[in-house]
Design a protein around this motif. Structure first.
Motif, PDB file in Angstrom:
ATOM      1  N   PHE A   1       0.817  -1.214   0.000  1.00  0.00           N
ATOM      2  CA  PHE A   1       0.000   0.000   0.000  1.00  0.00           C
ATOM      3  C   PHE A   1       0.850   1.263   0.000  1.00  0.00           C
ATOM      4  O   PHE A   1       0.314   2.360   0.012  1.00  0.00           O
TER       5      PHE A   1
ATOM      6  N   ALA B   1       0.961   0.633   4.543  1.00  0.00           N
ATOM      7  CA  ALA B   1       0.029   1.766   4.610  1.00  0.00           C
ATOM      8  C   ALA B   1       0.604   2.840   5.520  1.00  0.00           C
ATOM      9  O   ALA B   1       0.461   4.039   5.259  1.00  0.00           O
TER      10      ALA B   1
ATOM     11  N   THR C   1      -1.515   7.976  -3.742  1.00  0.00           N
ATOM     12  CA  THR C   1      -2.314   7.096  -2.901  1.00  0.00           C
ATOM     13  C   THR C   1      -3.801   7.302  -3.147  1.00  0.00           C
ATOM     14  O   THR C   1      -4.571   6.347  -3.205  1.00  0.00           O
ATOM     15  N   THR C   2      -4.215   8.565  -3.320  1.00  0.00           N
ATOM     16  CA  THR C   2      -5.652   8.798  -3.428  1.00  0.00           C
ATOM     17  C   THR C   2      -6.192   8.534  -4.823  1.00  0.00           C
ATOM     18  O   THR C   2      -7.352   8.171  -4.957  1.00  0.00           O
TER      19      THR C   2
ATOM     20  N   LEU D   1      -3.332   4.548  -6.608  1.00  0.00           N
ATOM     21  CA  LEU D   1      -3.144   3.260  -5.930  1.00  0.00           C
ATOM     22  C   LEU D   1      -4.287   2.279  -6.185  1.00  0.00           C
ATOM     23  O   LEU D   1      -4.066   1.131  -6.586  1.00  0.00           O
ATOM     24  N   ILE D   2      -5.520   2.735  -5.980  1.00  0.00           N
ATOM     25  CA  ILE D   2      -6.640   1.795  -6.082  1.00  0.00           C
ATOM     26  C   ILE D   2      -6.830   1.350  -7.532  1.00  0.00           C
ATOM     27  O   ILE D   2      -7.146   0.189  -7.796  1.00  0.00           O
TER      28      ILE D   2
ATOM     29  N   PHE E   1      -4.154  -1.247  -8.150  1.00  0.00           N
ATOM     30  CA  PHE E   1      -4.497  -2.512  -7.493  1.00  0.00           C
ATOM     31  C   PHE E   1      -5.581  -3.240  -8.282  1.00  0.00           C
ATOM     32  O   PHE E   1      -5.522  -4.456  -8.470  1.00  0.00           O
TER      33      PHE E   1
END
Lengths: 299, 367
Positions: free
Chosen positions: A39, A102, A222-223, A226-227, A230
């Motif tokens: 993360f 994270a 990250t915001t 990242l998702i 993933f």
């Protein structure tokens, strides 16, 4: 369907998706070698963007050098995360490592906010110009550069895993860590190599992605990356590098299509953040219907 | 099939390794009583003193503590993980604000509505958790958090768009000091529920499910029901925290519920406070918020402009480092300190270290 745009989101999606693909390949490399969900990957991206900004706007380096600085920032973050956070937690449950990565993001994001506050940092493209007109849409040089980077990275990794001893050792480690150690492969070095590569790829994405929108904010990796990365990795089966490559492109296009077109659907004209919803739908859909992904062998 | 886990004659986690015959001497009891009385006196002094003492910050700390306890139910008790707690908290906050300002109900109705809706959204997420294994579920929560942050909380009809939704405090509790009282009562209720939850059959069932769902199922524990139950409880805590958050700010805006502002700090507080360590979690929530409050004052003495401007970020970064160190060296977090004190107060000898807490294998997730 009336009013739907296809060509423009396709181009946007391809370019963004290529960046997601770079990060997703990093996630897959780490997952393959140590079964860890990283993360911190989003912050490798932010640091890449940040390094370029510091290099070009603060230290006033020539732009290509600033890009190198950005990639080095990402790589250094990957190496440091492995050495300082992941290795001490080697024999712990994987969730512990997940939370620890994270926590790396938790440490890095405030540092970026301290320097830049919430205002966006400017990011200028490597090559200026309106670009080439394809399908009636202009494809900027920056967008082509991202796709080129993904293609070169994929070819480079294919060569690395297929043709070099070190690549073979990495693959062996991911399949049989104990046996690999017995034949003399140094697991710590392989782990460092994997995390360094993931940091490099994340940094590269961070160097190339922000100029498309001409700015970036602290923690954007990250915001907003990242998702997606993933989801791309999961779509590709989490263990497959070609899968992550394809997954990145698919996720990029799906997100762009949602961003451009969802508000034209009846009843959804007021839905904010359609790309976040699209990601959740794709992610949950894949995990529920086909947890092995498109090209992966295991979930 | 109907067999359930029998209550052990002696709950092993509470008594293991203690000589039950050894009771404190009268002096020992006096010392324990003295500590309790001193704590009570400090609280009373605070309540009755006329001097305003950062009540707003303390209320924020209490809200953070409840939110972190909500995360603790998932990560600590159920062995699930949530990286999208901004959605959990935000759903409670916006529900409460909507009920108060759009449906013209009282704050208390808003609080209950926030708790119920918070619980429901968590149960829906729990249904996904039943199908999606272990680490992959973390991704689903992450995606859910962003849907809340970018989509639901920005939809104009529900949340007033960018301007936000007003959430006035209840009559008679509009001052910071009075509102703090409501928050403390809520925290006390949550702590009591949590304590009974862990000490009851449900708590033991959750522990069994966390250690091994297969073994738990063989013992007749309904794995699905208890997993959903844990999600529901976590969602209810989060809904309460959200509703309190809303009225503490008196206006709820979407930008308050981001990954960086809610999900990450709440996770740090849970980890550093110590999984399954209520005392540690509440204590670190206090330290976290009061750190943000006092660091600027400290920096003023040092004339450090940078820290004055960035106190919140400095505290967050430091806490992140603490979280990593906690995971590596002391998985019980602050619980290592609070748990022995708690046992000592109950009349056991003071033994440093932890029992029945997180331990090295503390963070585990359904395989």
């Amino acid at each position: 369907m009336p009013g739907f745009v296809v060509a423009q989101p396709l181009v946007f999606g391809l370019a963004n998706g290529a960046a997601f693909g770079l990060v997703a390949i990093g996630l897959v490399l780490i997952y393959k070698s140590s079964r860890v969900f990283n993360f911190a990957a989003g912050e490798f991206v932010t640091l890449g963007a940040f390094g370029t900004y510091v290099g070009s706007s603060v230290v006033k380096l020539p732009y290509p050098l600033a890009m190198v600085v950005g990639v080095l920032f990402g790589t250094a973050a990957g190496l440091a995360t492995e050495r300082l956070v992941v290795r001490p937690l080697n024999d712990r449950p994987k969730v512990t490592v997940l939370v620890a990565t994270a926590a790396v993001a938790i440490v890095l994001i405030p540092f970026e906010l301290m320097i830049g506050k919430v205002k966006p940092f400017p990011a200028r493209p490597a090559i200026h110009g309106v670009g080439v007109k394809i399908l009636g849409v202009y494809v900027s040089p920056q967008q082509m550069l991202i796709m080129l980077a993904l293609a070169l990275s994929a070819i480079g990794l294919a060569w690395f895993f297929g043709r070099t001893d070190l690549g073979l050792a990495t693959l062996a480690t991911s399949q049989e860590p104990t046996a690999s150690r017995l034949v003399g492969i140094r697991l710590n070095r392989i782990s460092l190599l994997t995390w360094g590569t993931a940091g490099f790829l994340g940094g590269l994405a961070g160097v190339l992605l922000p100029p498309v929108t001409s700015n970036f904010t602290a923690g954007f990796g990250t915001t907003s990356v990242l998702i997606s990365a993933f989801t791309a990795a999961v779509l590709g089966g989490m263990t497959s590098i070609p899968g992550a490559f394809v997954g990145g492109i698919v996720v990029g296009i799906v997100q762009a299509m949602a961003q451009f077109n969802v508000n034209k659907l009846p009843g959804l004209h007021d839905l904010p953040g359609p790309n976040s919803v699209a990601i959740l739908v794709v992610l949950v859909g894949v995990l529920l219907v086909r947890p092995t992904g498109i090209l992966g062998k295991e979930a | 099939m109907a067999t359930t886990l029998e209550r052990p004659v002696e709950p092993p986690s509470a008594r293991a390794g203690t000589d039950r015959g050894q009771r404190p001497s009268p002096a020992g009891w006096a010392a324990r009583g003295g500590v309790v009385v001193a704590l009570a006196l400090i609280s009373l002094l605070y309540v009755f003193s006329n001097k305003e003492f950062r009540s707003d910050a303390l209320a924020a700390a209490v809200v953070l503590a409840i939110g972190a306890l909500s995360l603790n139910v998932l990560v600590g008790y159920a062995g699930q993980i949530s990286l999208g707690h901004q959605a959990f908290i935000g759903v409670g906050a916006f529900t409460s604000a909507y009920v108060i300002s759009q449906s013209n109900q009282s704050f208390y109705v808003g609080l209950v509505a926030g708790a119920i809706v918070g619980g429901l959204q968590a149960v829906v997420l729990g249904l996904v958790a039943l199908r999606v294994r272990g680490l992959y579920f973390a991704l689903v929560t992450l995606a859910w958090g962003f849907v809340g942050e970018n989509s639901i909380f920005r939809s104009r009809g529900l949340t007033g768009g960018g301007a936000g939704q007003p959430a006035p405090r209840p009559g008679g509790f509009t001052t910071d000091r009075a509102y703090l009282l409501i928050c403390v009562i809520a925290l006390t209720v949550v702590l009591l529920i949590d304590w009974r939850l862990v000490a009851s059959k449900a708590g033991r069932a959750l522990q069994a499910v966390r250690e091994s769902p297969q073994v738990a199922a063989n013992y007749g524990v309904n794995v699905r029901a208890y997993t959903l139950f844990a999600f529901g409880v976590s969602g209810v805590y989060a809904g309460i925290a959200g509703a309190l958050f809303a009225s503490q700010r008196t206006n709820v805006v979407a930008v308050d519920f981001t990954f960086a502002l809610i999900a990450l700090p709440y996770l740090i507080v849970t980890v550093v406070g110590g999984l399954r360590r209520r005392g540690g979690i509440v204590l670190f929530a206090l330290v976290y918020i009061l750190g943000q409050q006092y660091l600027p004052d400290l920096a003023k003495h040092l004339h450090n402009r940078f820290i004055i401007d960035n106190a919140g970020f400095v505290v967050q970064a430091t806490s992140g480092v603490l979280a990593i160190l906690t995971l590596i060296f002391q998985p019980d977090g602050l619980g290592t300190v609070t748990a022995p004190i708690g046992r000592w107060l109950k009349g056991e000898p003071f033994v440093f270290g932890s029992r029945g807490g997180a331990g090295a294998e503390g963070l585990s997730v359904r395989p």
